[in-house]
Design a protein around this motif. Structure first.
Motif, PDB file in Angstrom:
ATOM      1  N   ALA A  87      19.991 -21.403  54.631  1.00 39.29           N
ATOM      2  CA  ALA A  87      19.216 -20.261  54.124  1.00 39.29           C
ATOM      3  C   ALA A  87      18.557 -20.588  52.785  1.00 39.29           C
ATOM      4  O   ALA A  87      17.415 -20.191  52.541  1.00 39.29           O
ATOM      5  N   VAL A  88      19.245 -21.322  51.927  1.00 43.11           N
ATOM      6  CA  VAL A  88      18.652 -21.717  50.647  1.00 43.11           C
ATOM      7  C   VAL A  88      17.480 -22.670  50.888  1.00 43.11           C
ATOM      8  O   VAL A  88      16.434 -22.559  50.236  1.00 43.11           O
ATOM      9  N   GLY A  89      17.621 -23.572  51.835  1.00 41.53           N
ATOM     10  CA  GLY A  89      16.516 -24.468  52.179  1.00 41.53           C
ATOM     11  C   GLY A  89      15.322 -23.726  52.755  1.00 41.53           C
ATOM     12  O   GLY A  89      14.170 -23.999  52.409  1.00 41.53           O
ATOM     13  N   VAL A  90      15.588 -22.761  53.614  1.00 40.15           N
ATOM     14  CA  VAL A  90      14.508 -21.956  54.183  1.00 40.15           C
ATOM     15  C   VAL A  90      13.814 -21.155  53.091  1.00 40.15           C
ATOM     16  O   VAL A  90      12.581 -21.018  53.082  1.00 40.15           O
ATOM     17  N   SER A  91      14.586 -20.634  52.151  1.00 36.37           N
ATOM     18  CA  SER A  91      13.982 -19.847  51.070  1.00 36.37           C
ATOM     19  C   SER A  91      13.073 -20.711  50.209  1.00 36.37           C
ATOM     20  O   SER A  91      12.051 -20.229  49.705  1.00 36.37           O
ATOM     21  N   TYR A  92      13.415 -21.980  50.029  1.00 39.65           N
ATOM     22  CA  TYR A  92      12.552 -22.889  49.278  1.00 39.65           C
ATOM     23  C   TYR A  92      11.174 -22.985  49.940  1.00 39.65           C
ATOM     24  O   TYR A  92      10.136 -22.909  49.272  1.00 39.65           O
ATOM     25  N   TYR A  93      11.148 -23.141  51.255  1.00 41.68           N
ATOM     26  CA  TYR A  93       9.872 -23.242  51.959  1.00 41.68           C
ATOM     27  C   TYR A  93       9.126 -21.909  51.950  1.00 41.68           C
ATOM     28  O   TYR A  93       7.902 -21.883  51.915  1.00 41.68           O
ATOM     29  N   MET A  94       9.847 -20.810  51.985  1.00 36.79           N
ATOM     30  CA  MET A  94       9.191 -19.502  51.897  1.00 36.79           C
ATOM     31  C   MET A  94       8.543 -19.317  50.524  1.00 36.79           C
ATOM     32  O   MET A  94       7.418 -18.831  50.431  1.00 36.79           O
ATOM     33  N   ILE A  95       9.251 -19.693  49.484  1.00 37.98           N
ATOM     34  CA  ILE A  95       8.712 -19.559  48.128  1.00 37.98           C
ATOM     35  C   ILE A  95       7.511 -20.489  47.941  1.00 37.98           C
ATOM     36  O   ILE A  95       6.483 -20.085  47.392  1.00 37.98           O
ATOM     37  N   SER A  96       7.623 -21.724  48.414  1.00 35.40           N
ATOM     38  CA  SER A  96       6.493 -22.652  48.275  1.00 35.40           C
ATOM     39  C   SER A  96       5.307 -22.234  49.140  1.00 35.40           C
ATOM     40  O   SER A  96       4.174 -22.598  48.845  1.00 35.40           O
ATOM     41  N   GLY A  97       5.544 -21.453  50.179  1.00 36.90           N
ATOM     42  CA  GLY A  97       4.472 -20.942  51.027  1.00 36.90           C
ATOM     43  C   GLY A  97       3.879 -19.639  50.534  1.00 36.90           C
ATOM     44  O   GLY A  97       2.963 -19.088  51.153  1.00 36.90           O
ATOM     45  N   GLY A  98       4.391 -19.098  49.431  1.00 33.71           N
ATOM     46  CA  GLY A  98       3.829 -17.882  48.856  1.00 33.71           C
ATOM     47  C   GLY A  98       4.529 -16.595  49.250  1.00 33.71           C
ATOM     48  O   GLY A  98       4.107 -15.522  48.842  1.00 33.71           O
ATOM     49  N   LEU A  99       5.571 -16.671  50.038  1.00 29.09           N
ATOM     50  CA  LEU A  99       6.312 -15.470  50.434  1.00 29.09           C
ATOM     51  C   LEU A  99       7.423 -15.187  49.419  1.00 29.09           C
ATOM     52  O   LEU A  99       8.612 -15.253  49.735  1.00 29.09           O
ATOM     53  N   LEU A 100       7.039 -14.862  48.209  1.00 29.63           N
ATOM     54  CA  LEU A 100       8.007 -14.660  47.133  1.00 29.63           C
ATOM     55  C   LEU A 100       8.893 -13.448  47.374  1.00 29.63           C
ATOM     56  O   LEU A 100      10.074 -13.464  47.038  1.00 29.63           O
ATOM     57  N   ALA A 101       8.341 -12.393  47.960  1.00 29.12           N
ATOM     58  CA  ALA A 101       9.109 -11.156  48.167  1.00 29.12           C
ATOM     59  C   ALA A 101      10.256 -11.355  49.144  1.00 29.12           C
ATOM     60  O   ALA A 101      11.237 -10.612  49.109  1.00 29.12           O
ATOM     61  N   VAL A 102      10.153 -12.332  50.013  1.00 28.88           N
ATOM     62  CA  VAL A 102      11.226 -12.617  50.966  1.00 28.88           C
ATOM     63  C   VAL A 102      12.039 -13.828  50.507  1.00 28.88           C
ATOM     64  O   VAL A 102      13.267 -13.843  50.631  1.00 28.88           O
ATOM     65  N   GLY A 103      11.383 -14.824  49.966  1.00 29.11           N
ATOM     66  CA  GLY A 103      12.039 -16.070  49.607  1.00 29.11           C
ATOM     67  C   GLY A 103      13.015 -15.949  48.454  1.00 29.11           C
ATOM     68  O   GLY A 103      14.107 -16.525  48.496  1.00 29.11           O
ATOM     69  N   ALA A 107      16.972 -16.579  48.655  1.00 25.22           N
ATOM     70  CA  ALA A 107      17.577 -17.638  47.838  1.00 25.22           C
ATOM     71  C   ALA A 107      18.766 -17.106  47.053  1.00 25.22           C
ATOM     72  O   ALA A 107      19.818 -17.761  46.990  1.00 25.22           O
ATOM     73  N   LEU A 108      18.629 -15.941  46.459  1.00 28.35           N
ATOM     74  CA  LEU A 108      19.732 -15.360  45.688  1.00 28.35           C
ATOM     75  C   LEU A 108      20.922 -15.019  46.571  1.00 28.35           C
ATOM     76  O   LEU A 108      22.071 -15.333  46.234  1.00 28.35           O
ATOM     77  N   LEU A 109      20.653 -14.371  47.712  1.00 29.02           N
ATOM     78  CA  LEU A 109      21.740 -14.016  48.625  1.00 29.02           C
ATOM     79  C   LEU A 109      22.397 -15.262  49.207  1.00 29.02           C
ATOM     80  O   LEU A 109      23.631 -15.364  49.268  1.00 29.02           O
ATOM     81  N   GLY A 110      21.594 -16.231  49.617  1.00 26.15           N
ATOM     82  CA  GLY A 110      22.139 -17.457  50.197  1.00 26.15           C
ATOM     83  C   GLY A 110      22.967 -18.258  49.211  1.00 26.15           C
ATOM     84  O   GLY A 110      24.045 -18.743  49.538  1.00 26.15           O
ATOM     85  N   ALA A 111      22.472 -18.384  47.971  1.00 26.59           N
ATOM     86  CA  ALA A 111      23.206 -19.150  46.961  1.00 26.59           C
ATOM     87  C   ALA A 111      24.504 -18.448  46.563  1.00 26.59           C
ATOM     88  O   ALA A 111      25.547 -19.093  46.408  1.00 26.59           O
ATOM     89  N   THR A 112      24.439 -17.137  46.419  1.00 30.49           N
ATOM     90  CA  THR A 112      25.643 -16.379  46.062  1.00 30.49           C
ATOM     91  C   THR A 112      26.698 -16.466  47.155  1.00 30.49           C
ATOM     92  O   THR A 112      27.882 -16.701  46.877  1.00 30.49           O
ATOM     93  N   THR A 113      26.276 -16.299  48.390  1.00 24.74           N
ATOM     94  CA  THR A 113      27.219 -16.381  49.508  1.00 24.74           C
ATOM     95  C   THR A 113      27.734 -17.805  49.681  1.00 24.74           C
ATOM     96  O   THR A 113      28.899 -18.012  50.028  1.00 24.74           O
ATOM     97  N   PHE A 114      26.881 -18.790  49.438  1.00 25.65           N
ATOM     98  CA  PHE A 114      27.303 -20.190  49.507  1.00 25.65           C
ATOM     99  C   PHE A 114      28.453 -20.455  48.544  1.00 25.65           C
ATOM    100  O   PHE A 114      29.481 -21.026  48.919  1.00 25.65           O
ATOM    101  N   ILE A 115      28.292 -20.025  47.305  1.00 32.26           N
ATOM    102  CA  ILE A 115      29.329 -20.264  46.292  1.00 32.26           C
ATOM    103  C   ILE A 115      30.595 -19.473  46.609  1.00 32.26           C
ATOM    104  O   ILE A 115      31.709 -19.997  46.517  1.00 32.26           O
TER     105      ILE A 115
END
Length: 123
Positions: A87-103, A107-115
């Motif tokens: 999910a963190v990897g997917v969010s990186y591609y979403m952010i780099s693609g301009g989908l900031l509102a989703v990415g 990223a925050l949810l994925g990183a928090t749940t990962f830890i």
């Protein structure tokens, strides 16, 4: 520095709730995709069916990973960590693609749940 048992317990509780939130989000996506297919014409129905099936499997997997944390077993840890690393990897591609509102929220949810999942179980 030694990590205390209360840290592991708090991480376990957080992992349970975060995994269930993620599972609910995927369930909501499944409902949205089902309703969208009913009320509009699908250009690629086989791709839509594949997305629905994949989201259902993902929601069930995240929920059962949370059950592993509830039962204090190790079988929920690896799938939870792997799913959130993806999910963190997917969010990186979403952010780099301009989908900031989703990415960014992903990223925050994925990183928090990962830890939380990483530290939610210890022997």
């Amino acid at each position: 520095m030694k990590i205390t048992d209360s840290f592991y317990e708090n991480s376990r509780r957080a992992a349970i709730w975060l995994l269930r939130i993620e599972s609910s989000i995927l369930g909501g996506i499944v409902i949205y995709l089902l309703l969208a297919s009913v009320f509009s014409t699908a250009t690629w129905p086989s791709a839509l069916i594949g997305e629905i099936v994949f989201a259902l499997i993902g929601a069930a997997g995240l929920f059962f990973a949370s059950v592993g944390f509830v039962r204090k077993r190790s079988y929920g840890r690896a799938p939870a960590v792997l799913a959130n690393a993806i999910a963190v990897g997917v969010s990186y591609y979403m952010i780099s693609g301009g989908l900031l509102a989703v990415g960014i929220p992903l990223a925050l949810l994925g990183a928090t749940t990962f830890i939380a999942s990483l530290f939610g179980y210890h022997e």
